[in-house]
Design an enzyme around this catalytic site. Structure first.
Site, short mmCIF file in Angstrom:
data_model
loop_
_atom_site.label_atom_id
_atom_site.label_comp_id
_atom_site.label_asym_id
_atom_site.label_seq_id
_atom_site.Cartn_x
_atom_site.Cartn_y
_atom_site.Cartn_z
N ARG A 23 -22.42 -9.91 -18.54
CA ARG A 23 -21.63 -8.67 -18.55
C ARG A 23 -20.76 -8.71 -19.79
O ARG A 23 -19.99 -9.66 -19.99
CB ARG A 23 -20.76 -8.55 -17.30
CG ARG A 23 -19.76 -7.40 -17.38
CD ARG A 23 -19.09 -7.08 -16.08
NE ARG A 23 -19.99 -6.40 -15.17
CZ ARG A 23 -19.62 -5.75 -14.07
NH1 ARG A 23 -18.33 -5.67 -13.76
NH2 ARG A 23 -20.51 -5.16 -13.30
N HIS B 49 -25.86 0.22 -17.17
CA HIS B 49 -25.66 -0.64 -15.99
C HIS B 49 -26.95 -0.61 -15.16
O HIS B 49 -26.99 -0.05 -14.07
CB HIS B 49 -24.46 -0.13 -15.19
CG HIS B 49 -23.89 -1.12 -14.23
ND1 HIS B 49 -24.39 -2.42 -14.08
CD2 HIS B 49 -22.86 -1.02 -13.33
CE1 HIS B 49 -23.68 -3.05 -13.16
NE2 HIS B 49 -22.77 -2.23 -12.68
N GLN C 162 -27.16 -1.76 -11.37
CA GLN C 162 -26.62 -0.79 -10.43
C GLN C 162 -27.63 0.32 -10.19
O GLN C 162 -27.81 0.79 -9.05
CB GLN C 162 -25.30 -0.21 -10.97
CG GLN C 162 -24.63 0.76 -10.01
CD GLN C 162 -24.09 0.09 -8.75
OE1 GLN C 162 -23.42 -0.94 -8.83
NE2 GLN C 162 -24.39 0.64 -7.58
N ASP D 75 -18.48 8.14 -10.86
CA ASP D 75 -18.05 6.84 -11.38
C ASP D 75 -16.57 7.01 -11.75
O ASP D 75 -16.05 8.14 -11.81
CB ASP D 75 -18.91 6.49 -12.62
CG ASP D 75 -18.60 5.12 -13.21
OD1 ASP D 75 -17.93 4.29 -12.54
OD2 ASP D 75 -19.04 4.86 -14.36
N CYS E 9 -20.77 3.77 -7.60
CA CYS E 9 -21.09 2.36 -7.90
C CYS E 9 -20.00 1.41 -7.44
O CYS E 9 -20.25 0.23 -7.23
CB CYS E 9 -21.34 2.20 -9.39
SG CYS E 9 -19.96 2.78 -10.42
N ARG F 255 -27.24 -4.13 -4.06
CA ARG F 255 -27.20 -4.91 -5.29
C ARG F 255 -27.86 -6.27 -5.05
O ARG F 255 -28.62 -6.77 -5.87
CB ARG F 255 -25.73 -5.11 -5.75
CG ARG F 255 -25.01 -3.84 -6.18
CD ARG F 255 -25.63 -3.25 -7.44
NE ARG F 255 -25.68 -4.20 -8.51
CZ ARG F 255 -24.70 -4.43 -9.39
NH1 ARG F 255 -23.60 -3.72 -9.32
NH2 ARG F 255 -24.84 -5.31 -10.37
N1 CP Z 1 -20.57 -1.74 -9.31
C1 CP Z 1 -20.26 -2.87 -9.97
O1 CP Z 1 -20.91 -3.27 -10.93
O2 CP Z 1 -19.17 -3.49 -9.46
P1 CP Z 1 -18.43 -4.76 -10.12
O3 CP Z 1 -17.76 -4.28 -11.37
O4 CP Z 1 -17.47 -5.21 -9.06
O5 CP Z 1 -19.46 -5.80 -10.43
N1 NVA Z 2 -18.16 2.74 -15.64
C1 NVA Z 2 -17.58 1.62 -14.93
C2 NVA Z 2 -18.57 1.00 -14.02
C3 NVA Z 2 -18.03 -0.12 -13.18
C4 NVA Z 2 -19.05 -0.74 -12.29
C5 NVA Z 2 -17.05 0.61 -15.94
O1 NVA Z 2 -17.76 0.32 -16.92
O2 NVA Z 2 -15.95 0.12 -15.77
#
Ligand code: CP
Ligand code: NVA
Length: 327
Positions: A115, A142, A145, A237, A277, A305
């Site tokens: 990430r 993502h 997700q 989101d 998400c 997930r």
């Molecule tokens: N939806 C998602 O990716 O959650 P986290 O940021 O908690 O991993």
């Molecule tokens: N758009 C959000 C998604 C989190 C799972 C972010 O990038 O923070």
């Protein structure tokens, strides 16, 4: 998922990277969703331990609850060793390059889940690493997700092709993931963002053409009410994604009128579900009444997930992995 399609048992993903949803084909996405569904139904014999003797490095340069825990549990349930690494404690923090880190990690581990911020960072790692690299969220995409969300849609509606879905809010990494999902499986995606917060225009144009070729379509609008009219699922989101905290006030002002409320949900189909998400901010992008209400499937999405990541990892890492043991 009563009408789940009958598909060949094994997605041919061995050794590949998963940096965005479009890294796999439409057929492979459906295969992964199908496999995840079988794993969730426990029709898959866990004694196979497809990752036995394997190690998966998990590197998070941003906070995470769902992705971090679901990947760690997924690897463990598949019989492998999840190795959580912080970039702060790697030599990355002392300016060893990401490419060199990827080369070295490839000598120890069987896959790297990352990430990070820019998608280009993932691409740089994937170029240098000789093991599969998985995008656990970047500023642009993502895809993990998206896999879970497609499983959730399939569980509720069976067939996802042509399904009308509204995405309301920021043209974020999740909006991009939905554009890719629409492109691959032919969703009828209506995406409502405030002016100035639309997703990448080139991506939207590509997704629109690809969705049409799959019998779907992509419609961009600035009108949330128009977007949700008659849809079977409404998605949102956060308004302030990770890394955008400095713009929080301007964003909250720009997104006024884009909150998913019971009134907005009234315009959707009577059996419409609400999706997010997570993490969610009640009173910002969604009202508590919707998030905690009967149409909300957000906890199923979070659970999914785990199942989709198990399907993904088993498919990326196990050449002879097959569902022959499925009951
Ligand atoms: N939806 C998602 O990716 O959650 P986290 O940021 O908690 O991993
Ligand atoms: N758009 C959000 C998604 C989190 C799972 C972010 O990038 O923070």
């Amino acid at each position: 998922m009563a009408t789940a399609p009958v598909l060949p048992a094994k997605p041919h993903l061995v050794g590949r990277d998963f940096l965005r949803l479009a890294d796999v084909t439409a057929r492979e996405v459906l295969q992964l969703v199908h496999l995840a569904h079988q794993m969730k139904q426990r029709r898959w014999a866990s004694r196979l331990d497809p990752l036995a003797g394997m190690t998966v490095a998990l590197i998070f340069e941003k906070p995470s609850t769902r992705t971090r825990v679901s990947f760690a549990v997924a690897v463990q349930q598949l019989g492998g060793l999840p190795l959580e690494l912080s970039s702060q404690t790697l030599q990355l923090s002392r300016s060893e390059t990401l490419a060199d880190t990827g080369r070295v990690l490839s000598r120890y581990v069987d896959a790297i889940v990352l990430r990070t911020g820019a998608q280009a960072v993932l691409e740089e790692l994937a170029d240098a690493a000789s093991v599969p690299v998985v995008n656990a969220l970047s500023d642009q995409y993502h895809p993990c997700q998206a896999l879970a969300d497609l499983l959730t849609l399939a569980e509720h509606f069976g067939e996802v092709a042509g399904l009308p879905v509204a995405y309301v809010g920021d043209g974020s990494n999740m909006a991009a993931a939905w554009l890719e999902a629409a492109a691959l499986v032919g969703l009828d995606l209506r995406l409502a963002t405030p002016a100035g917060y639309a997703p990448d225009a080139a991506l939207a144009e590509w997704a629109s053409a690809a969705a049409r070729s799959q019998g779907g379509r992509v419609t961009l609008t600035t009108d949330p009410t128009a977007a949700v009219a008659g849809v079977r699922a409404v998605y949102t989101d956060v308004w302030v994604s990770m890394g955008q905290e400095a713009d929080a006030a301007a964003r909250r002002a720009a997104f006024e009128g884009f909150q998913v409320t019971p009134a907005l949900m009234e315009g959707a189909a009577p059996d419409a579900i609400f999706m997010h998400c997570l993490p969610a901010h009640r009173g910002e992008e969604v009202s508590a009444a919707v998030l905690d209400g009967p149409r909300s499937v957000v906890w199923d999405q979070a659970e999914n997930r785990l199942h989709t990541e198990k399907a993904l990892l088993a498919s990326l890492l196990t050449p002879d992995f097959s569902l022959l043991e499925c009951r």
